[in-house]
Design a protein around this motif. Structure first.
Motif, PDB file in Angstrom:
ATOM      1  N   ALA A  79       0.835  -1.206   0.000  1.00 45.39           N
ATOM      2  CA  ALA A  79       0.000   0.000   0.000  1.00 45.39           C
ATOM      3  C   ALA A  79       0.870   1.256   0.000  1.00 45.39           C
ATOM      4  O   ALA A  79       0.575   2.221  -0.720  1.00 45.39           O
ATOM      5  N   ALA A 115       2.376   1.653  -3.484  1.00 47.09           N
ATOM      6  CA  ALA A 115       1.364   2.112  -4.441  1.00 47.09           C
ATOM      7  C   ALA A 115       1.068   3.596  -4.258  1.00 47.09           C
ATOM      8  O   ALA A 115       0.907   4.330  -5.234  1.00 47.09           O
ATOM      9  N   TRP A 116       1.000   4.051  -3.011  1.00 45.25           N
ATOM     10  CA  TRP A 116       0.716   5.462  -2.754  1.00 45.25           C
ATOM     11  C   TRP A 116       1.836   6.337  -3.314  1.00 45.25           C
ATOM     12  O   TRP A 116       1.584   7.343  -3.978  1.00 45.25           O
ATOM     13  N   ARG A 121       1.612   6.386  -7.170  1.00 43.63           N
ATOM     14  CA  ARG A 121       0.562   7.283  -7.678  1.00 43.63           C
ATOM     15  C   ARG A 121       0.941   8.744  -7.490  1.00 43.63           C
ATOM     16  O   ARG A 121       0.712   9.581  -8.371  1.00 43.63           O
ATOM     17  N   SER A 132      -7.442   3.542  -3.495  1.00 39.41           N
ATOM     18  CA  SER A 132      -6.610   2.341  -3.458  1.00 39.41           C
ATOM     19  C   SER A 132      -7.481   1.122  -3.705  1.00 39.41           C
ATOM     20  O   SER A 132      -8.681   1.138  -3.475  1.00 39.41           O
ATOM     21  N   ILE A 135      -6.525  -3.733  -0.884  1.00 34.42           N
ATOM     22  CA  ILE A 135      -5.943  -3.469   0.421  1.00 34.42           C
ATOM     23  C   ILE A 135      -6.568  -4.422   1.435  1.00 34.42           C
ATOM     24  O   ILE A 135      -7.770  -4.643   1.426  1.00 34.42           O
TER      25      ILE A 135
END
Length: 97
Positions: free
Chosen positions: A34, A37-38, A41, A72, A75
């Motif tokens: 997570a 991915a954050w 992005r 998201s 998750i």
């Protein structure tokens, strides 16, 4: 899951007791994914703004480009489910679409 006698009707469902080593490893791996991915992005948003600014010979702030929606997926979510066979509560980790 077999060790704990946990059956699911979906092969893609990951299910483990939170207190187990597998459950803790899964939560840590999902937290890491997570975070990655954050950052990914955020980096893509920054680079897109920079590209538009370069193309239009202005600054990203002057273009007034705003992120409209950021969500998201996949998750891990901790939830409680009743397991009828064992008459006990089982903690499941499920991926949210």
């Amino acid at each position: 899951m077999a060790r704990d006698k946990i059956d699911t009707n979906d092969r893609q469902l990951a299910c483990a007791r939170i207190a187990s080593q597998e459950g803790q490893d899964y939560l840590k791996a999902m937290a890491c994914a997570a975070n990655f991915a954050w950052v990914n992005r955020s980096s893509m948003t920054f680079l897109v703004r920079q590209a538009f600014a370069k193309m239009f010979h202005t600054t990203p702030d002057d273009l007034d480009m705003h992120l409209v929606y950021d969500v998201s997926h996949n998750i891990a979510k901790v939830s409680m489910a009743f397991c009828a066979q064992a008459c006990t509560f089982v903690t499941c980790l499920s991926c949210q679409p």
